[in-house]
Design a protein around this motif. Structure first.
Motif, PDB file in Angstrom:
ATOM      1  N   ASP A  74       1.576   8.305   3.171  1.00 50.34           N
ATOM      2  CA  ASP A  74       0.225   8.386   2.616  1.00 50.34           C
ATOM      3  C   ASP A  74      -0.520   9.613   3.135  1.00 50.34           C
ATOM      4  O   ASP A  74      -1.239  10.268   2.375  1.00 50.34           O
ATOM      5  CB  ASP A  74      -0.556   7.123   2.948  1.00 50.34           C
ATOM      6  CG  ASP A  74      -0.093   5.918   2.145  1.00 50.34           C
ATOM      7  OD1 ASP A  74       0.701   6.098   1.194  1.00 50.34           O
ATOM      8  OD2 ASP A  74      -0.514   4.796   2.484  1.00 50.34           O
ATOM      9  N   GLU A  78      -1.835  12.760   0.888  1.00 53.67           N
ATOM     10  CA  GLU A  78      -3.263  13.065   0.859  1.00 53.67           C
ATOM     11  C   GLU A  78      -3.537  14.543   1.138  1.00 53.67           C
ATOM     12  O   GLU A  78      -4.365  15.160   0.492  1.00 53.67           O
ATOM     13  CB  GLU A  78      -4.003  12.194   1.880  1.00 53.67           C
ATOM     14  CG  GLU A  78      -5.478  12.476   1.993  1.00 53.67           C
ATOM     15  CD  GLU A  78      -6.254  12.097   0.747  1.00 53.67           C
ATOM     16  OE1 GLU A  78      -7.325  12.702   0.533  1.00 53.67           O
ATOM     17  OE2 GLU A  78      -5.812  11.206   0.000  1.00 53.67           O
ATOM     18  N   TRP A 111     -10.375  10.375   6.739  1.00 53.82           N
ATOM     19  CA  TRP A 111      -9.523   9.717   5.750  1.00 53.82           C
ATOM     20  C   TRP A 111      -9.341   8.228   6.095  1.00 53.82           C
ATOM     21  O   TRP A 111      -9.401   7.381   5.208  1.00 53.82           O
ATOM     22  CB  TRP A 111      -8.176  10.438   5.686  1.00 53.82           C
ATOM     23  CG  TRP A 111      -7.217   9.866   4.718  1.00 53.82           C
ATOM     24  CD1 TRP A 111      -7.219  10.020   3.360  1.00 53.82           C
ATOM     25  CD2 TRP A 111      -6.091   9.045   5.033  1.00 53.82           C
ATOM     26  NE1 TRP A 111      -6.150   9.341   2.827  1.00 53.82           N
ATOM     27  CE2 TRP A 111      -5.457   8.738   3.822  1.00 53.82           C
ATOM     28  CE3 TRP A 111      -5.560   8.552   6.215  1.00 53.82           C
ATOM     29  CZ2 TRP A 111      -4.307   7.945   3.763  1.00 53.82           C
ATOM     30  CZ3 TRP A 111      -4.423   7.761   6.151  1.00 53.82           C
ATOM     31  CH2 TRP A 111      -3.806   7.471   4.935  1.00 53.82           C
TER      32      TRP A 111
END
Length: 117
Positions: A74, A78, A111
């Protein structure tokens, strides 16, 4: 001991675009295969480690519960669109993730907060 299925939820906030907000935005539970718990002071366990007289910068995400490989995937997805992301190397260790190739600490913390951790 708590069951692992009850620990991998985080709260993502929905933002309403209808007028000024006078109350807290509605939140919903989002299920991830990993969980990054906060430390005893309430901070995220994201640390920077500067070595070799400032030429090697590591960002450590500690105490990851669940699937660390999924968190690494992930994070790389990102930050893949950034021009300096080609230097990023992600090392997966047990309960820990190490990012090399740049100072990513503030971006990773932001994030994680956006994802509800």
């Amino acid at each position: 001991m708590r069951g692992p299925a009850t620990r991998f939820y985080s709260v993502a906030q929905e933002v309403s675009s209808t007028g000024p907000q006078l109350h807290q935005p509605a939140s919903k539970l989002v299920r991830y295969p990993y969980y990054v718990p906060r430390n005893s002071q309430g901070s995220l366990p994201v640390y920077s480690d500067i070595r070799n007289n400032g030429t090697r910068i590591l960002v450590l995400i500690r105490n990851v519960e669940g699937n660390v490989e999924s968190l690494a995937k992930d994070i790389t997805q990102e930050f893949a669109g950034r021009p300096d992301a080609q230097r990023m190397k992600v090392l997966v260790k047990p309960r820990q993730l190490v990012l090399q190739g740049g100072y990513w600490k503030t971006d990773v913390m932001q994030w994680l907060v956006e994802r509800g951790f």
